[in-house]
Design an enzyme around this catalytic site. Structure first.
Site, PDB file in Angstrom:
ATOM      1  N   ASN A 106     100.050  51.937 -48.261  1.00 49.24           N
ATOM      2  CA  ASN A 106      98.950  51.062 -48.692  1.00 49.24           C
ATOM      3  C   ASN A 106      97.661  51.442 -47.944  1.00 49.24           C
ATOM      4  O   ASN A 106      97.162  50.729 -47.073  1.00 49.24           O
ATOM      5  CB  ASN A 106      99.323  49.600 -48.447  1.00 49.24           C
ATOM      6  CG  ASN A 106      98.429  48.635 -49.202  1.00 49.24           C
ATOM      7  OD1 ASN A 106      97.377  49.021 -49.710  1.00 49.24           O
ATOM      8  ND2 ASN A 106      98.839  47.379 -49.267  1.00 49.24           N
ATOM      9  N   HIS A 111      92.855  50.918 -44.399  1.00 43.23           N
ATOM     10  CA  HIS A 111      91.431  51.215 -44.196  1.00 43.23           C
ATOM     11  C   HIS A 111      90.651  49.929 -43.874  1.00 43.23           C
ATOM     12  O   HIS A 111      89.850  49.908 -42.942  1.00 43.23           O
ATOM     13  CB  HIS A 111      90.864  51.895 -45.452  1.00 43.23           C
ATOM     14  CG  HIS A 111      89.387  52.094 -45.417  1.00 43.23           C
ATOM     15  ND1 HIS A 111      88.792  53.171 -44.799  1.00 43.23           N
ATOM     16  CD2 HIS A 111      88.368  51.327 -45.890  1.00 43.23           C
ATOM     17  CE1 HIS A 111      87.479  53.067 -44.905  1.00 43.23           C
ATOM     18  NE2 HIS A 111      87.188  51.955 -45.569  1.00 43.23           N
ATOM     19  N   TYR A 113      91.760  47.103 -42.632  1.00 40.94           N
ATOM     20  CA  TYR A 113      92.134  46.545 -41.324  1.00 40.94           C
ATOM     21  C   TYR A 113      91.521  47.370 -40.187  1.00 40.94           C
ATOM     22  O   TYR A 113      91.006  46.806 -39.214  1.00 40.94           O
ATOM     23  CB  TYR A 113      93.661  46.491 -41.183  1.00 40.94           C
ATOM     24  CG  TYR A 113      94.366  45.681 -42.253  1.00 40.94           C
ATOM     25  CD1 TYR A 113      93.818  44.479 -42.725  1.00 40.94           C
ATOM     26  CD2 TYR A 113      95.568  46.094 -42.809  1.00 40.94           C
ATOM     27  CE1 TYR A 113      94.463  43.741 -43.703  1.00 40.94           C
ATOM     28  CE2 TYR A 113      96.217  45.356 -43.789  1.00 40.94           C
ATOM     29  CZ  TYR A 113      95.655  44.182 -44.239  1.00 40.94           C
ATOM     30  OH  TYR A 113      96.294  43.447 -45.214  1.00 40.94           O
TER      31      TYR A 113
HETATM   32  C1  LIG Z   1      94.192  45.139 -49.678  1.00 41.24           C
HETATM   33  C2  LIG Z   1      93.186  44.094 -50.190  1.00 41.24           C
HETATM   34  C3  LIG Z   1      93.406  42.765 -49.473  1.00 41.24           C
HETATM   35  C4  LIG Z   1      91.766  44.609 -49.865  1.00 41.24           C
HETATM   36  O1  LIG Z   1      90.824  43.697 -50.373  1.00 41.24           O
HETATM   37  P1  LIG Z   1      89.639  44.218 -51.336  1.00 41.24           P
HETATM   38  O2  LIG Z   1      88.717  43.090 -51.568  1.00 41.24           O
HETATM   39  O3  LIG Z   1      90.241  44.874 -52.536  1.00 41.24           O
HETATM   40  O4  LIG Z   1      88.987  45.378 -50.434  1.00 41.24           O
HETATM   41  P2  LIG Z   1      87.461  45.540 -49.960  1.00 41.24           P
HETATM   42  O5  LIG Z   1      86.602  45.657 -51.162  1.00 41.24           O
HETATM   43  O6  LIG Z   1      87.118  44.499 -48.959  1.00 41.24           O
HETATM   44  O7  LIG Z   1      87.543  46.945 -49.177  1.00 41.24           O
HETATM   45  C5  LIG Z   1      88.105  48.059 -49.799  1.00 41.24           C
HETATM   46  C6  LIG Z   1      87.893  49.244 -48.862  1.00 41.24           C
HETATM   47  O8  LIG Z   1      88.951  50.182 -49.070  1.00 41.24           O
HETATM   48  C7  LIG Z   1      88.407  51.413 -49.535  1.00 41.24           C
HETATM   49  N1  LIG Z   1      89.394  51.955 -50.457  1.00 41.24           N
HETATM   50  C8  LIG Z   1      89.557  51.681 -51.774  1.00 41.24           C
HETATM   51  N2  LIG Z   1      90.627  52.358 -52.238  1.00 41.24           N
HETATM   52  C9  LIG Z   1      91.136  53.061 -51.195  1.00 41.24           C
HETATM   53  C10 LIG Z   1      92.242  53.943 -51.041  1.00 41.24           C
HETATM   54  N3  LIG Z   1      93.049  54.243 -52.071  1.00 41.24           N
HETATM   55  N4  LIG Z   1      92.478  54.495 -49.817  1.00 41.24           N
HETATM   56  C11 LIG Z   1      91.694  54.197 -48.758  1.00 41.24           C
HETATM   57  N5  LIG Z   1      90.616  53.350 -48.841  1.00 41.24           N
HETATM   58  C12 LIG Z   1      90.355  52.798 -50.053  1.00 41.24           C
HETATM   59  C13 LIG Z   1      87.078  51.058 -50.155  1.00 41.24           C
HETATM   60  O9  LIG Z   1      86.209  52.172 -50.176  1.00 41.24           O
HETATM   61  C14 LIG Z   1      86.605  49.974 -49.184  1.00 41.24           C
HETATM   62  O10 LIG Z   1      86.187  50.532 -47.953  1.00 41.24           O
HETATM   63  P3  LIG Z   1      84.629  50.592 -47.538  1.00 41.24           P
HETATM   64  O11 LIG Z   1      84.155  49.149 -47.513  1.00 41.24           O
HETATM   65  O12 LIG Z   1      84.659  51.215 -46.174  1.00 41.24           O
HETATM   66  O13 LIG Z   1      83.961  51.408 -48.589  1.00 41.24           O
HETATM   67  C15 LIG Z   1      93.311  43.882 -51.736  1.00 41.24           C
HETATM   68  O14 LIG Z   1      92.995  45.079 -52.406  1.00 41.24           O
HETATM   69  C16 LIG Z   1      94.680  43.386 -52.171  1.00 41.24           C
HETATM   70  O15 LIG Z   1      94.934  42.186 -52.159  1.00 41.24           O
HETATM   71  N6  LIG Z   1      95.568  44.296 -52.585  1.00 41.24           N
HETATM   72  C17 LIG Z   1      96.893  43.915 -53.095  1.00 41.24           C
HETATM   73  C18 LIG Z   1      97.779  43.220 -52.057  1.00 41.24           C
HETATM   74  C19 LIG Z   1      97.783  43.942 -50.737  1.00 41.24           C
HETATM   75  O16 LIG Z   1      97.867  45.178 -50.665  1.00 41.24           O
HETATM   76  N7  LIG Z   1      97.707  43.152 -49.661  1.00 41.24           N
HETATM   77  C20 LIG Z   1      97.778  43.666 -48.314  1.00 41.24           C
HETATM   78  C21 LIG Z   1      99.175  43.724 -47.872  1.00 41.24           C
HETATM   79  S1  LIG Z   1      99.319  44.173 -46.142  1.00 41.24           S
END
Ligand SMILES: CC(C)(COP(=O)(O)OP(=O)(O)OC[C@H]1O[C@@H](n2cnc3c(N)ncnc32)[C@H](O)[C@@H]1OP(=O)(O)O)[C@@H](O)C(=O)NCCC(=O)NCCS
Length: 150
Positions: A106, A111, A113
């Site tokens: 993931n 990233h 965190y």
């Molecule tokens: C993980 C999660 C909480 C992140 O929240 P979000 O609102 O989507 O993410 P944000 O927009 O705040 O930030 C995304 C960041 O990741 C980066 N990113 C996006 N896709 C990425 C990938 N495949 N690999 C690495 N970084 C990535 C973005 O560029 C951004 O970073 P930046 O602000 O430095 O440019 C959300 O996507 C989610 O709920 N996912 C599904 C459930 C999950 O995975 N929960 C966590 C379990 S531990």
């Protein structure tokens, strides 16, 4: 319930093997007590887009987050909600550490965190069986003196 049973969310988060039925879902919410704080993540207009929970134990919290509304991902809300939760943990609850577990695959969550100051503390190797293979789980944490309010 809809988010908790969504196949993609189940893939990305630590869940029980079977999807939740209504009574199991109710049991989960009944468990929310003084040791677990459960926040809804809402837009300014009140629309609910996700959830964040904190399990509290001995000045440590274990954090879990999901932006359940997929259209609202990658807009900064997950990072912002985690940041608000960290501020609450350190500056309101006066906790010492916030930790979490995340699947090694993931990369987006890791990233987010790391951007907030979480450090990788260790890996539980092949800890969980998922989709035909064993997955590593990354243990991450941030200490109060590593958290800076900006
Ligand atoms: C993980 C999660 C909480 C992140 O929240 P979000 O609102 O989507 O993410 P944000 O927009 O705040 O930030 C995304 C960041 O990741 C980066 N990113 C996006 N896709 C990425 C990938 N495949 N690999 C690495 N970084 C990535 C973005 O560029 C951004 O970073 P930046 O602000 O430095 O440019 C959300 O996507 C989610 O709920 N996912 C599904 C459930 C999950 O995975 N929960 C966590 C379990 S531990």
């Amino acid at each position: 319930m809809e988010w908790m049973n969504d196949p993609e969310i189940r893939h990305l988060t630590l869940r029980e093997e079977l999807p939740l039925n209504r009574s199991k879902g109710e049991e989960f919410f009944e468990k929310i007590n003084k040791d677990m704080i459960f926040f809804g993540i809402c837009l300014n207009d009140g629309k609910s887009i996700g959830a964040l929970n904190l399990m509290l134990q001995l000045k440590n919290a274990t954090l879990g987050i999901t932006i359940g509304d997929k259209a609202q991902r990658n807009k900064g809300y997950g990072t912002e909600a985690t940041k608000i939760a960290l501020d609450y943990c350190f500056n309101t609850l006066n906790l010492h550490r916030v930790g979490l577990w995340v699947f090694e695959f993931n990369e987006k969550a890791i990233h987010c965190y790391e951007k907030l100051g979480f450090k990788k503390e260790g890996i539980s190797r092949e800890a969980v069986y998922k989709n035909g293979g064993y997955c590593n789980i990354v243990n991450m944490g941030i200490l109060k003196d590593e958290w800076h309010r900006d």
